[in-house]
Design a protein around this motif. Structure first.
Motif, PDB file in Angstrom:
ATOM      1  N   ALA A   1       0.846  -1.210   0.000  1.00 30.46           N
ATOM      2  CA  ALA A   1       0.000   0.000   0.000  1.00 30.46           C
ATOM      3  C   ALA A   1       0.875   1.250   0.000  1.00 30.46           C
ATOM      4  CB  ALA A   1      -0.912   0.001   1.207  1.00 30.46           C
ATOM      5  N   ASN A   2       1.956   1.209   0.776  1.00 30.11           N
ATOM      6  CA  ASN A   2       2.900   2.335   0.803  1.00 30.11           C
ATOM      7  C   ASN A   2       3.513   2.556  -0.585  1.00 30.11           C
ATOM      8  OD1 ASN A   2       3.957   3.461   3.724  1.00 30.11           O
ATOM      9  ND2 ASN A   2       2.889   1.536   3.873  1.00 30.11           N
ATOM     10  N   ILE A   3       3.864   1.448  -1.246  1.00 26.39           N
ATOM     11  CA  ILE A   3       4.470   1.564  -2.582  1.00 26.39           C
ATOM     12  C   ILE A   3       3.438   2.094  -3.581  1.00 26.39           C
ATOM     13  CG2 ILE A   3       5.537   0.275  -4.493  1.00 26.39           C
ATOM     14  CD1 ILE A   3       6.891  -1.479  -2.363  1.00 26.39           C
ATOM     15  N   ILE A   4       2.191   1.622  -3.475  1.00 32.40           N
ATOM     16  CA  ILE A   4       1.133   2.125  -4.381  1.00 32.40           C
ATOM     17  C   ILE A   4       1.009   3.641  -4.212  1.00 32.40           C
ATOM     18  CG2 ILE A   4      -1.370   2.118  -4.843  1.00 32.40           C
ATOM     19  CD1 ILE A   4      -1.337  -0.874  -4.002  1.00 32.40           C
ATOM     20  N   CYS A   5       1.020   4.076  -2.959  1.00 33.20           N
ATOM     21  CA  CYS A   5       0.900   5.518  -2.683  1.00 33.20           C
ATOM     22  C   CYS A   5       2.087   6.277  -3.309  1.00 33.20           C
ATOM     23  CB  CYS A   5       0.850   5.730  -1.171  1.00 33.20           C
ATOM     24  SG  CYS A   5       0.758   7.439  -0.707  1.00 33.20           S
ATOM     25  N   SER A   6       3.312   5.755  -3.134  1.00 36.42           N
ATOM     26  CA  SER A   6       4.509   6.415  -3.693  1.00 36.42           C
ATOM     27  C   SER A   6       4.426   6.476  -5.213  1.00 36.42           C
ATOM     28  CB  SER A   6       5.770   5.642  -3.315  1.00 36.42           C
ATOM     29  OG  SER A   6       5.771   5.353  -1.975  1.00 36.42           O
ATOM     30  N   VAL A   7       3.991   5.364  -5.801  1.00 36.34           N
ATOM     31  CA  VAL A   7       3.891   5.285  -7.269  1.00 36.34           C
ATOM     32  C   VAL A   7       2.917   6.352  -7.789  1.00 36.34           C
ATOM     33  CG1 VAL A   7       2.911   3.820  -9.082  1.00 36.34           C
ATOM     34  CG2 VAL A   7       4.626   2.901  -7.567  1.00 36.34           C
ATOM     35  N   MET A   8       1.786   6.478  -7.091  1.00 37.65           N
ATOM     36  CA  MET A   8       0.791   7.499  -7.486  1.00 37.65           C
ATOM     37  C   MET A   8       1.414   8.890  -7.433  1.00 37.65           C
ATOM     38  SD  MET A   8      -2.571   6.151  -5.437  1.00 37.65           S
ATOM     39  CE  MET A   8      -3.469   7.676  -5.490  1.00 37.65           C
ATOM     40  N   ILE A   9       2.153   9.151  -6.350  1.00 35.53           N
ATOM     41  CA  ILE A   9       2.739  10.492  -6.156  1.00 35.53           C
ATOM     42  C   ILE A   9       3.803  10.773  -7.210  1.00 35.53           C
ATOM     43  CG2 ILE A   9       4.152  11.863  -4.559  1.00 35.53           C
ATOM     44  CD1 ILE A   9       2.547  10.308  -2.302  1.00 35.53           C
ATOM     45  N   VAL A  10       4.648   9.787  -7.464  1.00 32.56           N
ATOM     46  CA  VAL A  10       5.713   9.990  -8.467  1.00 32.56           C
ATOM     47  C   VAL A  10       5.092  10.205  -9.852  1.00 32.56           C
ATOM     48  CG1 VAL A  10       7.684   8.907  -9.629  1.00 32.56           C
ATOM     49  CG2 VAL A  10       7.452   8.717  -7.164  1.00 32.56           C
TER      50      VAL A  10
ATOM     51  N   ALA B   1      -2.275  -6.016  -5.281  1.00 32.09           N
ATOM     52  CA  ALA B   1      -1.283  -4.945  -5.125  1.00 32.09           C
ATOM     53  C   ALA B   1      -0.289  -4.820  -6.294  1.00 32.09           C
ATOM     54  CB  ALA B   1      -0.556  -5.113  -3.802  1.00 32.09           C
ATOM     55  N   PRO B   2       0.351  -5.913  -6.731  1.00 34.13           N
ATOM     56  CA  PRO B   2       1.301  -5.769  -7.848  1.00 34.13           C
ATOM     57  C   PRO B   2       0.631  -5.233  -9.118  1.00 34.13           C
ATOM     58  CG  PRO B   2       1.507  -7.938  -6.852  1.00 34.13           C
ATOM     59  CD  PRO B   2       0.317  -7.305  -6.232  1.00 34.13           C
ATOM     60  N   PHE B   3      -0.608  -5.676  -9.366  1.00 32.80           N
ATOM     61  CA  PHE B   3      -1.322  -5.193 -10.559  1.00 32.80           C
ATOM     62  C   PHE B   3      -1.585  -3.694 -10.447  1.00 32.80           C
ATOM     63  CE2 PHE B   3      -2.458  -9.724 -10.410  1.00 32.80           C
ATOM     64  CZ  PHE B   3      -2.003 -10.089 -11.661  1.00 32.80           C
ATOM     65  N   LEU B   4      -1.930  -3.280  -9.211  1.00 33.62           N
ATOM     66  CA  LEU B   4      -2.203  -1.851  -9.008  1.00 33.62           C
ATOM     67  C   LEU B   4      -0.942  -1.021  -9.230  1.00 33.62           C
ATOM     68  CD1 LEU B   4      -4.567  -1.431  -5.948  1.00 33.62           C
ATOM     69  CD2 LEU B   4      -5.011  -0.924  -8.332  1.00 33.62           C
ATOM     70  N   ILE B   5       0.185  -1.522  -8.737  1.00 32.99           N
ATOM     71  CA  ILE B   5       1.460  -0.791  -8.904  1.00 32.99           C
ATOM     72  C   ILE B   5       1.752  -0.640 -10.394  1.00 32.99           C
ATOM     73  CG2 ILE B   5       3.966  -0.924  -8.533  1.00 32.99           C
ATOM     74  CD1 ILE B   5       3.315  -2.336  -5.832  1.00 32.99           C
ATOM     75  N   VAL B   6       1.615  -1.731 -11.138  1.00 33.74           N
ATOM     76  CA  VAL B   6       1.880  -1.696 -12.582  1.00 33.74           C
ATOM     77  C   VAL B   6       0.863  -0.773 -13.283  1.00 33.74           C
ATOM     78  CG1 VAL B   6       1.946  -3.088 -14.694  1.00 33.74           C
ATOM     79  CG2 VAL B   6       2.964  -3.965 -12.592  1.00 33.74           C
ATOM     80  N   ALA B   7      -0.411  -0.878 -12.869  1.00 34.66           N
ATOM     81  CA  ALA B   7      -1.460  -0.073 -13.532  1.00 34.66           C
ATOM     82  C   ALA B   7      -1.235   1.421 -13.299  1.00 34.66           C
ATOM     83  CB  ALA B   7      -2.835  -0.496 -13.015  1.00 34.66           C
ATOM     84  N   TYR B   8      -0.998   1.801 -12.052  1.00 35.57           N
ATOM     85  CA  TYR B   8      -0.795   3.226 -11.757  1.00 35.57           C
ATOM     86  C   TYR B   8       0.436   3.773 -12.471  1.00 35.57           C
ATOM     87  CZ  TYR B   8      -4.419   3.448  -8.153  1.00 35.57           C
ATOM     88  OH  TYR B   8      -5.617   3.461  -7.494  1.00 35.57           O
TER      89      TYR B   8
ATOM     90  N   ILE C   1      -0.313   3.935 -16.350  1.00 38.00           N
ATOM     91  CA  ILE C   1      -1.172   5.070 -16.744  1.00 38.00           C
ATOM     92  C   ILE C   1      -0.356   6.368 -16.661  1.00 38.00           C
ATOM     93  CG2 ILE C   1      -3.222   6.430 -16.097  1.00 38.00           C
ATOM     94  CD1 ILE C   1      -4.410   3.706 -15.046  1.00 38.00           C
ATOM     95  N   GLY C   2       0.401   6.492 -15.570  1.00 35.42           N
ATOM     96  CA  GLY C   2       1.254   7.682 -15.385  1.00 35.42           C
ATOM     97  C   GLY C   2       2.240   7.835 -16.530  1.00 35.42           C
ATOM     98  N   LEU C   3       2.863   6.714 -16.922  1.00 36.85           N
ATOM     99  CA  LEU C   3       3.866   6.746 -18.004  1.00 36.85           C
ATOM    100  C   LEU C   3       3.224   7.184 -19.325  1.00 36.85           C
ATOM    101  CD1 LEU C   3       6.750   6.125 -18.973  1.00 36.85           C
ATOM    102  CD2 LEU C   3       6.055   3.770 -19.316  1.00 36.85           C
ATOM    103  N   ALA C   4       2.031   6.658 -19.590  1.00 38.98           N
ATOM    104  CA  ALA C   4       1.356   6.987 -20.855  1.00 38.98           C
ATOM    105  C   ALA C   4       1.059   8.491 -20.926  1.00 38.98           C
ATOM    106  CB  ALA C   4       0.066   6.186 -20.968  1.00 38.98           C
TER     107      ALA C   4
END
Lengths: 304, 323
Positions: free
Chosen positions: B132-141, B302-309, B312-315
């Motif tokens: 969850a912490n990593i998902i949050c960081s990924v969203m922020i980055v 969780a891993p799918f969410l990390i990849v998805a976020y 989407i961010g990269l695109a």
């Protein structure tokens, strides 16, 4: 002639605005190439496109013999560095750490080169100071130092003397010349301070409104901007005979006008003209600078 | 890529902001651990931690663009995608470090909690918290890379986190529709009968929900909870998605799991028929398969969410022109 950068019909369009239009530029290897143009002429856009910061809308470019569409362009970029607009620096780091950071980005295995580069750009005295406390000139020199990491073959400098005091301008100018002469680095410098550019450039490209108006060498410019006197007489043939007798280099402009490239003895000239029944109408010293040359060039284009 | 990661590591280690974030994490974890030990199980720590991420990563990534340093990377032959992915990896590394500090501080201050909760559950809870912490960081980055301005990025990320937290506040727990009644601490304490079923009085009491929620006793001994909110399909869909996509929901789930297993420190001293609170609760949390299933689902998601976020961010980021 071997070129380090060539562009072929390069264009960059932002919605309906053409920032670059059909630019075909040739930067010879080992040269200092001055990119001249007014604000908004497209100098920075051209540099940004060549650096990979923006994609061209049309056309292509060849950097270190690699086309921008080729897979090897990333490798070719490693032989190139740039200082685009303002120096890109970490403000809370000192000069050494900024240079170390660039070494890490480029994968330079050793940091031994860093002290030499700091010395080369004259920042030994301030190497422990954080960049936040640097003057604009020091930042600019550190920006150039960063561009020197990894011994690039080609450095692009966008307005490197903007905002610098006279001392800073001299320092940056000396640095560019030193880079070119001592390290055989090809440098492309964009500027609208033409007087400064004329002191270092070996080749020029003139940009206006996103178009490349002219590409020429410093020799051709010097020839065009040579100090001369424009002499207006009643009959230019008489003047030509007198100048031949005086062994003075000249160029006939029209039936009544000629350019004289050496300082003549006025008494001898006038006496000679009287002998050939030629009347001296006016004698005007002309010293055309690069600025005048550029204004004439741009003016000519705008009038077309 | 390894060059970018080395450079990024050097940058983080030289950054005062990073060390400040580590220090704040350590202090807040200490205060949280102390609070949990001395008072009751307070679960707002994750919001503090997420806000630390919002400030740290949006400022760290944003300054790459604000100070124009990303240009050195592009000119050095690194692609936009590589720069983006390296920032993601660096943020994940920093997150792991801070999570490790936070976990160690909590475990040192509350060894009794760790010893009570079954090892399998505590490992799952820890992994779920980390992801969850990593998902949050990924969203922020991702947001910081897209916005390319640190002040705007830090504002947007902070607001987004507040919104994420707020959106969960209306959630009716775990969003299984219809769901079975969960044996939670309060009901157990007040209403649980000897054989682990709710007393009729308790059901009567629970019928009095203001929002019209109804609890029915089923033939198999379970209790079905029907909430009128879940009859609204749009609301249900939103709540269901929010429950999985919102990193706060993972943290709420973890805290709930820990709470179920541990309860309050004050309650821990409660004695019933010679048994401590933990001993009374033990049979129920060990058999709380539904909650554990949900935890397992989140761990898988969780891993799918990390990849998805990050994808989407990269695109979006790749479509943006650099300033």
């Amino acid at each position: 002639m071997e070129y380090i950068l060539t562009t072929n019909s390069l264009g960059k369009k932002y919605r309906h605005f053409h920032a670059l239009d059909n630019i075909s530029l040739h930067v010879p290897k080992g040269s200092i190439y001055g990119l001249v143009g007014k604000n908004g002429a497209g100098k920075t856009t051209l540099i940004r496109v060549v650096c990979g910061l923006q994609e061209p809308s049309t056309g292509e470019y060849c950097l270190c013999s690699v086309k921008n569409t080729d897979a090897g362009i990333s490798k070719a970029r490693r032989r190139v560095s740039a200082l685009v607009e303002t120096p890109a620096l970490y403000l809370d780091m000192n000069a050494y750490d900024n240079l170390k950071q660039q070494c890490l980005i480029l994968g330079v295995p050793s940091f031994d080169e860093i002290p030499q580069i700091i010395k080369f750009v004259g920042l030994e005295g301030a190497k422990k100071k954080t960049v936040r406390n640097y003057s604009l000139g020091m930042k600019q020199r550190l920006g150039i130092a960063i561009a020197m990491i990894g011994n690039p073959d080609f450095i692009l400098l966008d307005e490197p003397i903007n905002g610098l005091d006279p001392q800073g301008i001299i320092e940056v100018r000396e640095l560019i010349l030193k880079l070119n002469r001592e390290r055989q680095v090809t440098v492309l410098v964009s500027s609208h301070i033409l007087d400064e550019l004329s002191k270092i450039a070996t080749h020029y490209g003139f940009l206006n409104g996103g178009h490349l108006v002219k590409e020429t060498s410093a020799e051709e410019i010097n020839l065009a901007c040579r100090k001369c006197a424009v002499v207006t007489v009643s009959d230019v043939k008489g003047l030509a005979l007198v100048l031949d007798e005086m062994k003075i280099e000249y160029e006939v402009v029209s039936d009544t006008e000629a350019k004289i490239y050496e300082e003549p003895n006025i008494t001898t000239l006038v006496t000679g003209l009287l002998k050939h029944n030629c009347e001296l109408i006016s004698y005007q010293q002309k010293n055309e600078s690069l600025e005048n040359y550029f204004i004439n060039l741009i003016g000519g284009v705008q009038n077309e | 890529m390894s060059n970018l990661l080395h450079a990024g590591l050097h940058r983080y280690l030289k950054s005062k902001l990073f060390w400040l974030a580590v220090a704040v994490t350590a202090i807040s974890s200490y205060l949280w651990g102390y609070w949990c030990r001395e008072a009751y199980f307070e679960d707002m720590i994750y919001f503090v931690q997420f806000m630390i991420f919002a400030v740290l990563f949006s400022l760290e990534v944003g300054r790459e663009f604000d100070e124009g340093v990303f240009r050195n990377k592009i000119v050095g032959g690194h692609s936009k995608s590589r720069i983006y992915i390296s920032e993601m990896i660096l943020a994940a590394e920093a997150t792991c470090l801070m999570f490790f500090i936070s976990s160690v501080v909590f475990a040192v201050l509350n060894p009794h909690v760790i010893s009570i909760i079954p090892a399998e559950i505590i490992i799952k809870v820890y992994i779920n918290s980390l992801t969850a912490n990593i998902i949050c960081s990924v969203m922020i980055v991702a947001i910081s890379c897209i916005l390319q301005r640190r002040i705007i990025a830090v504002t947007v990320c902070s607001l987004l986190l507040c919104l994420c937290l707020y959106s969960l506040s209306g959630s009716v727990y775990w969003l299984t529709e219809p769901r079975f009644y969960e044996v939670d601490a309060e009901s157990v304490y007040d209403n649980l009968g000897e054989n682990g079923t709710l007393s009729d009085a308790a059901i009567e009491d629970l019928h009095s929900f203001d929002d019209g929620t109804v609890i029915k006793k089923l033939e198999n001994g379970n209790y079905l909870v029907e909430s009128p909110l879940y009859r609204n399909k749009l609301y249900t869909a939103f709540e269901y998605c929010n429950g999985y996509l919102n990193p706060f929901s993972n943290m709420v789930m973890n805290c709930d799991m820990l709470y179920t297993c541990f309860g309050d420190s004050i309650l821990s001293e409660y004695q019933q028929d010679g048994n401590t609170y933990y001993e009374t609760l033990k049979p129920y949390y060990e058999s709380d398969a539904m909650k554990e299933n949900l935890l397992n689902k989140r761990l898988l998601a969780a891993p799918f969410l990390i990849v998805a976020y990050s994808g989407i961010g990269l695109a979006v980021y790749k479509r943006r022109n650099f300033r």
